[in-house]
Design an enzyme around this catalytic site. Sequence first.
Site, PDB file in Angstrom:
ATOM      1  N   GLY A 221      16.610  64.442  32.690  1.00 29.56           N
ATOM      2  CA  GLY A 221      16.465  66.024  32.266  1.00 29.56           C
ATOM      3  C   GLY A 221      14.860  66.051  32.565  1.00 29.56           C
ATOM      4  CB  SER A 222      12.858  68.850  30.479  1.00 29.88           C
ATOM      5  OG  SER A 222      14.014  69.495  30.294  1.00 29.88           O
TER       6      SER A 222
END
Length: 486
Positions: A221-222
Amino acid sequence: MNTPIRRLSVFSMLLFGALMLQLTWIQGFQADAIREDQLNRRQYSERLTEPRGPIVIGGENVAYSENIAEEDDPARYQRMYTDGTLYTPVVGSFRSYGASGIESTENSLLDGSDDRLAVRNFRDIITGSEPEGARVELTIDPAVQQAGFNGFKDLGMNGAAVAIDPSSGAILGAVSYPSYDANDVVSITEQTEAIENYGALEADPDQPLLNRALNERYPPGSTFKIVTATAAMEYLDAGPESTMDAPDTLELGHPLPNATPGGTCNGGDPDTLAHSIQISCNTSFANWAIEVGGKNLSEQATAFGFNREKEEERLTVPMGVTPSLAPPEDDRNILGRAGIGQSNVEATPLQMAMVAAGVANSGEVMRPYLVDSVRDADRSVVTQTTPEVYSQAMSASTASDLTDMMVRVTGPDGSGPNGAISGIDVAGKTGTAETGGEMGTHNWFIGFAPADDPQVAVAVVIEHGGGSGGSLAAPIARNMMEAVVL
């Protein structure tokens, strides 16, 4: 002698020669490999009559052998483990039918058969001393390990956490949850029960035998935006104030929303790299990845340790580590999502801790390791790990700029204030990774502290948390960092 008999004699001699060559090869050249092979159960069962060296964490024996033989019986050494499920993912278990973790990788040192102990063994024979395996001392910090383990236990969710000393690569914590108590599977007096217990663990859908910290890959993810930001700075000469288009949604096969706390990055206008990291802007980072290009983004990830799939490149700590993946993407839509840690990007918690540690250590990623030293029975040093550089992931100036940007993440206006430590600047990055199912997102936090003098770098992932990395993973990471810096 007629021709058929002569041919049969020659053929028989050739077979005999081949047999001798094979025997010589097996006994002379492959003996050590066969003895240490995971499928060779005799290496375990035959060692139950010898004292095995301890595994040590924080100066305390967390694995040791105890003679349980009764009077006049032959010696029988039962392996004992302290602290229940806390250290098992690292220490492993030594069973009459197999071994795992450090118990497996350091087996020849622990049982005393390693060539590096030959002088000591010869001395023991001469003096009549009872042979004993070496003492294996690990890098794990008990307070860091306990803080991470308690976080998962209190939360009641599966996942993993890794903490590294960024200046050396020493692994200070390696939590995999759920775990199991090694004592339940090692009994030599109740072997049937021990084997049944192990079988139950193998069948458990929560996979307590899996070392999630080293061997499970997740979409990061981020948190992967740190890799994308590094690529933008290294390949495009971007800086904290460089801007990129940050629309409220970006079409990448299907709409990609910003998914930031405020729902927008900069009112739909181009956003700076620093602000995009602070609030975790999706659309600007997808555009940065497209601008950098699939080949360059993959090469940047490789510089951190991704994509090391060849046998000779695979990382060991000394347990084997599953390679993390960030392949080069040609398709714009896939590349854009790769830039925010989705699509084909997969990472172990150890790998993401290495990303944080690389930023913390002025761009140098140190080779991670778990064994600090091995000592003889008289405490003399057999081996001592010397820290070494694993890779140069970025320039020192890029690392400095990234640190400043990551500090903003844990501030009051960032995406990860729950990772902050009072009175200390913490560099961090949150992540909320889509899993493609109905079980909820994986929640991430990576970071290091203190930002101006890094002593610990961490990565925490919570499986299917359903919330955000800032609310679920960040507090666990904070507690692990506090165990070092406070």
